[in-house]
Scaffold this active site. Structure first.
Site, PDB file in Angstrom:
ATOM      1  N   PRO A  25       0.840  -1.205   0.000  1.00  0.00           N
ATOM      2  CA  PRO A  25       0.000   0.000   0.000  1.00  0.00           C
ATOM      3  C   PRO A  25       0.870   1.247   0.000  1.00  0.00           C
ATOM      4  O   PRO A  25       1.810   1.359   0.782  1.00  0.00           O
ATOM      5  CB  PRO A  25      -0.796  -0.131   1.302  1.00  0.00           C
ATOM      6  CG  PRO A  25       0.033  -1.030   2.169  1.00  0.00           C
ATOM      7  CD  PRO A  25       0.728  -1.970   1.250  1.00  0.00           C
ATOM      8  N   GLN A 103      -7.022  -1.508   1.465  1.00  0.00           N
ATOM      9  CA  GLN A 103      -6.497  -1.246   2.801  1.00  0.00           C
ATOM     10  C   GLN A 103      -7.411  -0.270   3.533  1.00  0.00           C
ATOM     11  O   GLN A 103      -7.711   0.820   3.043  1.00  0.00           O
ATOM     12  CB  GLN A 103      -5.077  -0.692   2.761  1.00  0.00           C
ATOM     13  CG  GLN A 103      -4.477  -0.661   4.176  1.00  0.00           C
ATOM     14  CD  GLN A 103      -3.115  -0.028   4.251  1.00  0.00           C
ATOM     15  OE1 GLN A 103      -2.969   1.148   3.992  1.00  0.00           O
ATOM     16  NE2 GLN A 103      -2.111  -0.813   4.617  1.00  0.00           N
ATOM     17  N   TYR A 181      -0.624   5.158  12.586  1.00  0.00           N
ATOM     18  CA  TYR A 181      -2.016   5.571  12.453  1.00  0.00           C
ATOM     19  C   TYR A 181      -2.863   4.967  13.587  1.00  0.00           C
ATOM     20  O   TYR A 181      -2.320   4.364  14.511  1.00  0.00           O
ATOM     21  CB  TYR A 181      -2.513   5.241  11.057  1.00  0.00           C
ATOM     22  CG  TYR A 181      -1.743   6.019   9.998  1.00  0.00           C
ATOM     23  CD1 TYR A 181      -1.939   7.393   9.847  1.00  0.00           C
ATOM     24  CD2 TYR A 181      -0.779   5.405   9.208  1.00  0.00           C
ATOM     25  CE1 TYR A 181      -1.203   8.127   8.920  1.00  0.00           C
ATOM     26  CE2 TYR A 181      -0.035   6.128   8.277  1.00  0.00           C
ATOM     27  CZ  TYR A 181      -0.251   7.484   8.144  1.00  0.00           C
ATOM     28  OH  TYR A 181       0.486   8.217   7.251  1.00  0.00           O
ATOM     29  N   ARG A 229      -1.815  -5.103   8.602  1.00  0.00           N
ATOM     30  CA  ARG A 229      -0.445  -4.607   8.455  1.00  0.00           C
ATOM     31  C   ARG A 229       0.010  -4.048   9.801  1.00  0.00           C
ATOM     32  O   ARG A 229      -0.700  -3.241  10.423  1.00  0.00           O
ATOM     33  CB  ARG A 229      -0.396  -3.522   7.375  1.00  0.00           C
ATOM     34  CG  ARG A 229       0.978  -2.890   7.131  1.00  0.00           C
ATOM     35  CD  ARG A 229       0.861  -1.945   5.942  1.00  0.00           C
ATOM     36  NE  ARG A 229       1.960  -1.015   5.789  1.00  0.00           N
ATOM     37  CZ  ARG A 229       2.959  -1.148   4.907  1.00  0.00           C
ATOM     38  NH1 ARG A 229       3.006  -2.221   4.122  1.00  0.00           N
ATOM     39  NH2 ARG A 229       3.891  -0.230   4.806  1.00  0.00           N
ATOM     40  N   GLY A 324       7.162  -1.653  -2.538  1.00  0.00           N
ATOM     41  CA  GLY A 324       6.636  -0.304  -2.626  1.00  0.00           C
ATOM     42  C   GLY A 324       7.314   0.449  -3.748  1.00  0.00           C
ATOM     43  O   GLY A 324       6.886   0.406  -4.904  1.00  0.00           O
TER      44      GLY A 324
END
Length: 364
Positions: A25, A103, A181, A229, A324
């Protein structure tokens, strides 16, 4: 010549993937401010499918309209308009032979929008906002401590978005529990100072993540793949490590596995896997996760280098590898690996969504 293990099939939950190469992601902030995925986004994800990736993970997608959004042009999945846009993305990926996971992301204290935020505790985040994501500069707001009602609302947002994702045709969902987060804010000791059932011991701090996973699992059913994740490092704190080391990791991994996760995606932030994977001498975070949970584990961080990915997969350190920046430079990485092609070098200009992947024409 023997086949690279990244090109062999693997199963996550009830889904068979043709290979072990995953697009990680990556925030692309490519909407027009309304959270609706665009035709350009459909082309972007389609290119990875044409390139042969076994699974494509979308950028973090906000899960409610109250507090979850991180960036002004971030996509959401909280309305029918959002769902209609994502259906076009999914259709583009499926038509190109790919599989795609959404996600699910709640920013918590790390939102860059100019509005109040919530978090486990009223702790000002370390570091500063990231102008590259379009939310301005300067320090993050100090969040308000989330009430029980706001926690329940956040969990319901994850579940409702997961249900919309399944209805829109996605092949899996992944809970964003990493990189600083909201879910990670509950797990992390210095951002979670609560004294209720969500705070204190690592088992309590992992409780929010487990509740999110249970709600998502109930929303999508028993056969639909659900991942999470996790990371020690954060976008605003590259140095952080779980202070309890192996013992803390065992509790976190056990909690999310018991709550219904089908796979664990273990990420690094600002460091490659080789630098951040060691929990203790001879104990890597990916191998420990596999031993504790028995679930497939995705390793992320420098995995675009075939010589680095090969021993992890063949040695049982991980089951899949996520790329990524390596995927931005090489959206056809699996095909290049299979054909012995030369990998392209990453250029920072590729981080700009307007730039065509790898600087090349769209794959055909």
């Amino acid at each position: 010549m023997s086949i690279h293990p990244a090109l062999t099939p693997v199963r996550i939950g009830g889904t068979e993937l043709p290979n072990r190469a995953v697009v990680a992601p990556m925030s692309r902030v490519s909407t027009s401010g309304d959270g609706v995925p665009t035709e350009r986004m459909a082309d972007y994800y389609r290119e990875f499918a044409l390139g042969g990736f076994g699974l494509i993970t979308t950028e973090g997608t906000y899960t409610d309209d109250q507090h979850s959004q991180a960036y002004p042009d971030q996509p959401g999945l909280t309305s029918e308009a959002h769902a209609a846009g994502w259906r076009e993305v999914v259709r583009a990926v499926h038509d190109a032979g790919g599989r795609i996971a959404l996600q699910l992301m709640h920013a918590g204290a790390l939102s860059q929008l100019d509005r109040p935020t919530i978090a486990p505790s009223a702790v000002a985040p370390k570091g500063a906002k990231m102008p590259a994501y379009g939310g301005g500069a300067g320090p993050f707001r100090t969040p308000a401590e989330a009430t029980e009602a706001e926690i329940a609302q956040a969990i319901a947002g994850f579940a409702a978005t997961a249900a919309r994702a399944r209805e829109a045709g996605f092949d899996a969902v992944e809970v964003h529990g990493a990189n600083g987060y909201l879910v990670d804010q509950f797990i992390t000791d210095y951002t979670n100072l609560r004294s209720d059932r969500y705070g204190g011991s690592v088992a309590n701090r992992a409780h929010f993540a487990a509740e999110v996973l249970r709600a998502v699992r109930a929303a999508v059913g028993p056969e639909f793949p659900v991942g999470i994740r996790l990371s020690q490092t954060k976008v605003n704190d590259f140095e952080h490590r779980w202070p309890g080391g192996v013992g803390e990791a065992e509790v976190i991994f056990g909690s999310v596995a018991a709550a219904g996760a089908d796979y664990l995606h273990l990420a690094s932030e600002g460091r490659d896997w080789a630098e951040s994977a060691q929990l203790a001498p001879g104990v890597t975070i990916t191998r420990l996760a596999k031993e504790i949970t028995g679930l497939p584990v995705i390793a992320n961080g420098g995995m675009h280098e075939p010589a680095r990915a090969e021993p992890l997969l063949s040695g049982g350190e991980a089951d899949l590898v996520a790329l990524g920046r390596g995927a931005l430079a090489n959206p056809d990485w699996p095909r290049l690996l299979a054909g012995g092609g030369r990998l392209r070098e990453f250029d920072r200009a590729m981080l700009t969504p307007d730039v065509t992947l790898s600087g090349q024409p769209a794959l055909r």
